[in-house]
Write a protein that holds these residues in place. Structure first.
Motif, PDB file in Angstrom:
ATOM      1  N   GLU A 190       0.829  -1.211   0.000  1.00  0.00           N
ATOM      2  CA  GLU A 190       0.000   0.000   0.000  1.00  0.00           C
ATOM      3  C   GLU A 190       0.862   1.260   0.000  1.00  0.00           C
ATOM      4  OE1 GLU A 190      -3.267   0.013  -0.470  1.00  0.00           O
ATOM      5  OE2 GLU A 190      -3.207  -2.171  -0.589  1.00  0.00           O
ATOM      6  N   LEU A 191       1.974   1.225   0.722  1.00  0.00           N
ATOM      7  CA  LEU A 191       2.891   2.365   0.677  1.00  0.00           C
ATOM      8  C   LEU A 191       3.443   2.537  -0.735  1.00  0.00           C
ATOM      9  CD1 LEU A 191       4.557   4.644   1.868  1.00  0.00           C
ATOM     10  CD2 LEU A 191       6.185   2.934   2.728  1.00  0.00           C
ATOM     11  N   GLY A 192       3.645   1.441  -1.443  1.00  0.00           N
ATOM     12  CA  GLY A 192       4.080   1.533  -2.837  1.00  0.00           C
ATOM     13  C   GLY A 192       3.134   2.362  -3.681  1.00  0.00           C
ATOM     14  N   HIS A 193       1.823   2.277  -3.393  1.00  0.00           N
ATOM     15  CA  HIS A 193       0.865   3.130  -4.100  1.00  0.00           C
ATOM     16  C   HIS A 193       1.095   4.599  -3.758  1.00  0.00           C
ATOM     17  CE1 HIS A 193      -1.152  -0.263  -5.700  1.00  0.00           C
ATOM     18  NE2 HIS A 193      -1.802  -0.621  -4.600  1.00  0.00           N
ATOM     19  N   THR A 194       1.281   4.892  -2.482  1.00  0.00           N
ATOM     20  CA  THR A 194       1.556   6.278  -2.087  1.00  0.00           C
ATOM     21  C   THR A 194       2.817   6.794  -2.780  1.00  0.00           C
ATOM     22  OG1 THR A 194       0.434   6.097   0.048  1.00  0.00           O
ATOM     23  CG2 THR A 194       2.197   7.725  -0.103  1.00  0.00           C
ATOM     24  N   LEU A 195       3.772   5.898  -3.010  1.00  0.00           N
ATOM     25  CA  LEU A 195       5.027   6.286  -3.650  1.00  0.00           C
ATOM     26  C   LEU A 195       4.944   6.272  -5.172  1.00  0.00           C
ATOM     27  CD1 LEU A 195       7.473   4.396  -1.262  1.00  0.00           C
ATOM     28  CD2 LEU A 195       7.013   6.864  -1.311  1.00  0.00           C
ATOM     29  N   GLY A 196       3.736   6.017  -5.719  1.00  0.00           N
ATOM     30  CA  GLY A 196       3.530   6.236  -7.144  1.00  0.00           C
ATOM     31  C   GLY A 196       3.470   5.029  -8.048  1.00  0.00           C
ATOM     32  N   VAL A 197       3.342   3.798  -7.489  1.00  0.00           N
ATOM     33  CA  VAL A 197       3.326   2.609  -8.340  1.00  0.00           C
ATOM     34  C   VAL A 197       1.972   1.921  -8.225  1.00  0.00           C
ATOM     35  CG1 VAL A 197       4.460   0.433  -8.904  1.00  0.00           C
ATOM     36  CG2 VAL A 197       5.816   2.344  -8.009  1.00  0.00           C
ATOM     37  N   ASN A 198       1.393   1.528  -9.356  1.00  0.00           N
ATOM     38  CA  ASN A 198       0.091   0.879  -9.396  1.00  0.00           C
ATOM     39  C   ASN A 198       0.206  -0.632  -9.198  1.00  0.00           C
ATOM     40  OD1 ASN A 198      -1.281   3.318  -9.925  1.00  0.00           O
ATOM     41  ND2 ASN A 198      -0.855   3.135 -12.124  1.00  0.00           N
ATOM     42  N   ASP A 199      -0.948  -1.301  -9.185  1.00  0.00           N
ATOM     43  CA  ASP A 199      -0.987  -2.759  -9.083  1.00  0.00           C
ATOM     44  C   ASP A 199      -0.596  -3.404 -10.407  1.00  0.00           C
ATOM     45  OD1 ASP A 199      -1.838  -3.088  -6.428  1.00  0.00           O
ATOM     46  OD2 ASP A 199      -3.934  -2.766  -6.972  1.00  0.00           O
ATOM     47  N   PHE A 200      -0.064  -4.632 -10.307  1.00  0.00           N
ATOM     48  CA  PHE A 200       0.234  -5.465 -11.463  1.00  0.00           C
ATOM     49  C   PHE A 200      -0.359  -6.838 -11.213  1.00  0.00           C
ATOM     50  CE2 PHE A 200       3.211  -2.058 -11.618  1.00  0.00           C
ATOM     51  CZ  PHE A 200       3.455  -1.838 -12.965  1.00  0.00           C
ATOM     52  N   TYR A 201      -0.868  -7.474 -12.284  1.00  0.00           N
ATOM     53  CA  TYR A 201      -1.574  -8.736 -12.120  1.00  0.00           C
ATOM     54  C   TYR A 201      -1.091  -9.841 -13.058  1.00  0.00           C
ATOM     55  CZ  TYR A 201      -4.884  -6.275  -9.133  1.00  0.00           C
ATOM     56  OH  TYR A 201      -5.448  -5.550  -8.103  1.00  0.00           O
ATOM     57  N   GLY A 202      -0.038  -9.621 -13.819  1.00  0.00           N
ATOM     58  CA  GLY A 202       0.450 -10.655 -14.726  1.00  0.00           C
ATOM     59  C   GLY A 202       1.021 -11.842 -13.970  1.00  0.00           C
ATOM     60  N   ALA A 203       0.914 -13.032 -14.574  1.00  0.00           N
ATOM     61  CA  ALA A 203       1.415 -14.242 -13.914  1.00  0.00           C
ATOM     62  C   ALA A 203       2.904 -14.148 -13.615  1.00  0.00           C
ATOM     63  CB  ALA A 203       1.125 -15.463 -14.790  1.00  0.00           C
ATOM     64  N   THR A 204       3.653 -13.488 -14.489  1.00  0.00           N
ATOM     65  CA  THR A 204       5.097 -13.362 -14.272  1.00  0.00           C
ATOM     66  C   THR A 204       5.436 -12.286 -13.253  1.00  0.00           C
ATOM     67  OG1 THR A 204       5.321 -11.783 -16.108  1.00  0.00           O
ATOM     68  CG2 THR A 204       5.581 -14.136 -16.619  1.00  0.00           C
ATOM     69  N   GLU A 205       4.409 -11.532 -12.810  1.00  0.00           N
ATOM     70  CA  GLU A 205       4.648 -10.425 -11.878  1.00  0.00           C
ATOM     71  C   GLU A 205       4.353 -10.800 -10.425  1.00  0.00           C
ATOM     72  OE1 GLU A 205       3.700  -6.813 -15.012  1.00  0.00           O
ATOM     73  OE2 GLU A 205       2.039  -7.972 -14.175  1.00  0.00           O
ATOM     74  N   LYS A 206       4.035 -12.064 -10.174  1.00  0.00           N
ATOM     75  CA  LYS A 206       3.754 -12.499  -8.803  1.00  0.00           C
ATOM     76  C   LYS A 206       4.914 -12.250  -7.836  1.00  0.00           C
ATOM     77  CE  LYS A 206       0.052 -15.907  -9.140  1.00  0.00           C
ATOM     78  NZ  LYS A 206      -0.359 -17.293  -8.809  1.00  0.00           N
ATOM     79  N   PRO A 207       6.181 -12.367  -8.266  1.00  0.00           N
ATOM     80  CA  PRO A 207       7.268 -12.112  -7.312  1.00  0.00           C
ATOM     81  C   PRO A 207       7.376 -10.650  -6.870  1.00  0.00           C
ATOM     82  CG  PRO A 207       8.038 -13.439  -9.169  1.00  0.00           C
ATOM     83  CD  PRO A 207       6.689 -12.903  -9.542  1.00  0.00           C
TER      84      PRO A 207
END
Length: 368
Positions: free
Chosen positions: A327-344
Motif C-alpha cells: 500500500e505504501l508503494g501506491h503512495t510512492l507512485g506505483v500501481n498494481d500489477f496482475y500478470g502471472a510473471t509479476e507475482k514475485p
C-alpha cells in the motif's frame, strides 16, 4: 550404486547396469498400480516386456513420446544426465554476466543492461561470471567505485563490491582490451525517509479494529526489510494511536463516492481520514472491514490507498507487513500489477500471493 549418468540409449532387448538403473528408477517414479501386474520390476538389468511397458507408462506420465526407447529426454526426466550420442553439448562459457549476490537486494536482472541500486555512502556486492581475465571499471568513479573481493567463491565467478559516492547513475563496464563486453547500470540513491502514522479506529457504535499497537513495530520492520535494501527507503513510525469516529460506520467502512446510486451518507472514507496526521507522509487507518465496490457485503478488498492515506481492514491476509509495504508503494507512485510473471513483485495486486521484489522501474518511481 545408482549411476548419475548414462552414455547410451536403451530399449527392449538391452542389458547392462544402465538397464538396472532404469528399472530402479521406474520402481521409484511409477506408482505401483501402474507397473505391470501391480508389482515392482525385477532389477535384473534385462530390458524385457515388463520394463518396456513400465517405460512407456513413465513416458506417458511425463508427456514424452511413449515408444519405450530411453534416450536423452527420458533419461533427463528420470533425473539422469545423458552423455551419449545426441546429448545436448554443454553450453560454452559465454559472455560475461552479472548476477545478484542475494535476493531482494536491489538487483534487477530482467532489464538490459542489468541494474543495481546502491545507497549513497553504502555498498552492494554483485556476482560477475565468465570474466576471469577481463578488466572491470566504473565509467564515473565520482558516482560509484568498483573493486574485486579477492576471495574465491564456490559459484566460480568474481564478486564485485560497488560503493556509492554521490547520487546519480553510472555504469560498471567489463572490458576485453578496449572493447566493452558487458555493463551493469548502477543507480546511487540517497535515503528517502517516510514518516508513517498508524491509527486504530473505533466508531460510536462500538465497531473497532482488532489490531494492537504492539504489532506495529514488527510491521514497520518488515516494510524496511523490503524497502531499504532495494530502494533505499526507510519507514519510521511517527505515531500509533487510537482514534474515535463520532458516527456509527456500520459493519463495513466504505469508499463509495465513485459509485453511481450509492447514497452520499455511505461514503465514510472522508470521516476516517480526517483523523489522520497531517504532517505524516503515510497514514494508515486500521478498521474492522473495508470495501470500495458496489457490493459491500462481499469481502473482496483488503485495503485502499489514495494519496497518503490508507484504510486497512482486519481481514487483510496474514502477511500484514508485506501488504502495508504494498500500500505504501501506491503512495510512492506505483500501481498494481496482475500478470502471472509479476507475482514475485511487491506491487502484485493479490494479497498473500505477492512477493517482495522491487524492480528497477518501481524503485526509480518510489525513490527517484
Amino acid at each position: 550404486m545408482v549411476m548419475a549418468t548414462a552414455n547410451r540409449m536403451i530399449q527392449k532387448g538391452s542389458t547392462g547396469a544402465d538397464v538396472k538403473l532404469l528399472q530402479g528408477l521406474l520402481n521409484q517414479k511409477v506408482p505401483l498400480p501402474k507397473l505391470p501386474q501391480g508389482k515392482k520390476l525385477a532389477e535384473d538389468g534385462i530390458f524385457g516386456p515388463k520394463t518396456d511397458a513400465a517405460t512407456r507408462t513413465f513416458q506417458q506420465m511425463k508427456g514424452l513420446k511413449a515408444d519405450g526407447i530411453v534416450g536423452p529426454k527420458t533419461w533427463g526426466a528420470l533425473g539422469v544426465t545423458y552423455t551419449g550420442p545426441g546429448a545436448t553439448p554443454a553450453p560454452p562459457a559465454g559472455k560475461p554476466k552479472f548476477e545478484e549476490k542475494k535476493p531482494k537486494d536491489g538487483f534487477d536482472g530482467a532489464v538490459n543492461p542489468p541494474w543495481q541500486m546502491v545507497p549513497m555512502s553504502g555498498q552492494k556486492t554483485v556476482i560477475l561470471k565468465n570474466a576471469d581475465n577481463l578488466t572491470v571499471v566504473s565509467r564515473n568513479p565520482g558516482i560509484a567505485t568498483v573493486e574485486d573481493d579477492p576471495k574465491c567463491f564456490v559459484h566460480g565467478g568474481r564478486e564485485l563490491i560497488i560503493k556509492g559516492k554521490t547520487k546519480g547513475t553510472t555504469f560498471i563496464d567489463v572490458k576485453n582490451g578496449a572493447a566493452t563486453v558487458a555493463s551493469l547500470e548502477v543507480a546511487v540513491k540517497t535515503k528517502k525517509t517516510v514518516q508513517a502514522s498508524f491509527h486504530l479506529v473505533e466508531d460510536s457504535a462500538g465497531h473497532k479494529t482488532s489490531r494492537s499497537t504492539s504489532s506495529i513495530d514488527g510491521w514497520v520492520k518488515t516494510m524496511n526489510d523490503i524497502f531499504l535494501p532495494q530502494a533505499n527507503i526507510q519507514v519510521t513510525k511517527k505515531r500509533a494511536i487510537s482514534v474515535k469516529i463520532n458516527k456509527d460506520l456500520g459493519a463495513v467502512v466504505r469508499f463509495s463516492s465513485h459509485l453511481p446510486g450509492v447514497p452520499a451518507s455511505e461514503h465514510e472514507w472522508d470521516l476516517v481520514i480526517a483523523k489522520g496526521d497531517a504532517s505524516a507522509d503515510f497514514n494508515v487507518f486500521f478498521v474492522w472491514e473495508y470495501e470500495q465496490d458496489i457490493n459491500p457485503n462481499h469481502d473482496d478488498t483488503d485495503a485502499g490507498t489514495l494519496g497518503k492515506n490508507c484504510i486497512f481492514e482486519d481481514h487483510a491476509g496474514t502477511n500484514v507487513g508485506d501488504t502495508l509495504a504494498h500500500e505504501l508503494g501506491h503512495t510512492l507512485g506505483v500501481n498494481d500489477f496482475y500478470g502471472a510473471t509479476e507475482k514475485p513483485l511487491l506491487m502484485y495486486g493479490i494479497t498473500d500471493q505477492r512477493g517482495q521484489k522491487i524492480p528497477k522501474a518501481h524503485a526509480n518511481s518510489m525513490n527517484p
